[in-house]
Motif scaffolding. Sequence first.
Motif, PDB file in Angstrom:
ATOM      1  N   ARG A   1      45.866  55.877  36.660  1.00 34.46           N
ATOM      2  CA  ARG A   1      46.357  57.168  37.132  1.00 34.46           C
ATOM      3  C   ARG A   1      47.289  56.968  38.318  1.00 34.46           C
ATOM      4  NH1 ARG A   1      44.114  61.798  35.466  1.00 34.46           N
ATOM      5  NH2 ARG A   1      42.355  61.584  34.077  1.00 34.46           N
ATOM      6  N   CYS A   2      48.230  57.888  38.449  1.00 40.25           N
ATOM      7  CA  CYS A   2      49.133  57.896  39.598  1.00 40.25           C
ATOM      8  C   CYS A   2      48.298  58.088  40.861  1.00 40.25           C
ATOM      9  CB  CYS A   2      50.148  59.020  39.448  1.00 40.25           C
ATOM     10  SG  CYS A   2      51.227  59.220  40.880  1.00 40.25           S
ATOM     11  N   GLN A   3      48.533  57.267  41.861  1.00 39.62           N
ATOM     12  CA  GLN A   3      47.755  57.345  43.094  1.00 39.62           C
ATOM     13  C   GLN A   3      48.135  58.548  43.944  1.00 39.62           C
ATOM     14  OE1 GLN A   3      45.146  55.154  43.966  1.00 39.62           O
ATOM     15  NE2 GLN A   3      45.466  54.757  41.798  1.00 39.62           N
TER      16      GLN A   3
ATOM     17  N   TYR B   1      52.582  55.850  33.524  1.00 41.02           N
ATOM     18  CA  TYR B   1      52.100  55.174  34.728  1.00 41.02           C
ATOM     19  C   TYR B   1      52.790  53.819  34.852  1.00 41.02           C
ATOM     20  CZ  TYR B   1      48.695  52.748  37.697  1.00 41.02           C
ATOM     21  OH  TYR B   1      48.088  52.026  38.673  1.00 41.02           O
ATOM     22  N   TYR B   2      53.373  53.546  36.006  1.00 42.16           N
ATOM     23  CA  TYR B   2      53.986  52.252  36.279  1.00 42.16           C
ATOM     24  C   TYR B   2      52.976  51.395  37.031  1.00 42.16           C
ATOM     25  CZ  TYR B   2      58.479  53.976  34.720  1.00 42.16           C
ATOM     26  OH  TYR B   2      59.491  54.462  33.942  1.00 42.16           O
ATOM     27  N   ARG B   3      52.506  50.346  36.379  1.00 41.60           N
ATOM     28  CA  ARG B   3      51.428  49.525  36.940  1.00 41.60           C
ATOM     29  C   ARG B   3      51.812  48.863  38.259  1.00 41.60           C
ATOM     30  NH1 ARG B   3      49.677  46.289  31.520  1.00 41.60           N
ATOM     31  NH2 ARG B   3      49.020  48.106  30.348  1.00 41.60           N
TER      32      ARG B   3
ATOM     33  N   VAL C   1      52.269  54.458  40.361  1.00 42.03           N
ATOM     34  CA  VAL C   1      52.688  55.857  40.388  1.00 42.03           C
ATOM     35  C   VAL C   1      53.202  56.248  39.007  1.00 42.03           C
ATOM     36  CG1 VAL C   1      53.266  55.917  42.839  1.00 42.03           C
ATOM     37  CG2 VAL C   1      55.014  55.287  41.196  1.00 42.03           C
ATOM     38  N   SER C   2      53.290  57.556  38.761  1.00 40.27           N
ATOM     39  CA  SER C   2      53.808  58.054  37.497  1.00 40.27           C
ATOM     40  C   SER C   2      55.334  58.060  37.535  1.00 40.27           C
ATOM     41  CB  SER C   2      53.286  59.460  37.228  1.00 40.27           C
ATOM     42  OG  SER C   2      53.814  60.357  38.186  1.00 40.27           O
ATOM     43  N   ARG C   3      55.934  58.295  36.372  1.00 34.09           N
ATOM     44  CA  ARG C   3      57.399  58.299  36.285  1.00 34.09           C
ATOM     45  C   ARG C   3      58.008  59.396  37.140  1.00 34.09           C
ATOM     46  NH1 ARG C   3      59.166  62.500  33.142  1.00 34.09           N
ATOM     47  NH2 ARG C   3      57.554  63.465  31.860  1.00 34.09           N
ATOM     48  N   ILE C   4      57.310  60.512  37.267  1.00 24.18           N
ATOM     49  CA  ILE C   4      57.822  61.640  38.046  1.00 24.18           C
ATOM     50  C   ILE C   4      57.862  61.278  39.526  1.00 24.18           C
ATOM     51  CG2 ILE C   4      57.368  64.029  38.707  1.00 24.18           C
ATOM     52  CD1 ILE C   4      56.050  64.295  35.876  1.00 24.18           C
ATOM     53  N   MET C   5      56.802  60.701  40.023  1.00 20.59           N
ATOM     54  CA  MET C   5      56.772  60.299  41.431  1.00 20.59           C
ATOM     55  C   MET C   5      57.713  59.130  41.684  1.00 20.59           C
ATOM     56  SD  MET C   5      55.063  62.549  42.859  1.00 20.59           S
ATOM     57  CE  MET C   5      55.185  61.864  44.496  1.00 20.59           C
ATOM     58  N   LEU C   6      57.855  58.251  40.708  1.00 24.19           N
ATOM     59  CA  LEU C   6      58.808  57.141  40.844  1.00 24.19           C
ATOM     60  C   LEU C   6      60.210  57.685  41.062  1.00 24.19           C
ATOM     61  CD1 LEU C   6      59.310  54.006  40.536  1.00 24.19           C
ATOM     62  CD2 LEU C   6      59.884  54.543  38.183  1.00 24.19           C
TER      63      LEU C   6
END
Length: 101
Positions: free
Chosen positions: A63-65, A73-75, A79-84
């Motif tokens: 899960r996105c932190q 989710y980017y390992r 974080v998720s793609r949106i937050m990235l």
Amino acid sequence: MAKKSMVEREKKRQVLVDRFAKKRAALKVIINDQSKPMEERFRASLKLAALPRNSSATRLHNRCQLTGRPHAYYRKLKVSRIMLRELGSSGQLPGVVKSSW
């Protein structure tokens, strides 16, 4: 607020997985050992089933932190793609630049 609670729930699951990992592994060895009597393997499977459901590693989900989002989710960054995209656009992630063409 619900998103933060999902992150907390994942943390609790991780604690359970860490706590019961050795016990689960030992029971699985007994269950898969064909040389053991059937009764002993069955008892081991009952003990495994009696352990908390959330102590299984398959119950964990990345899960996105920041938001708790379970998808995209980017390992490496956790974080998720949106937050990235948001963090990259605002310059808060070193080396990440929003491209435009």
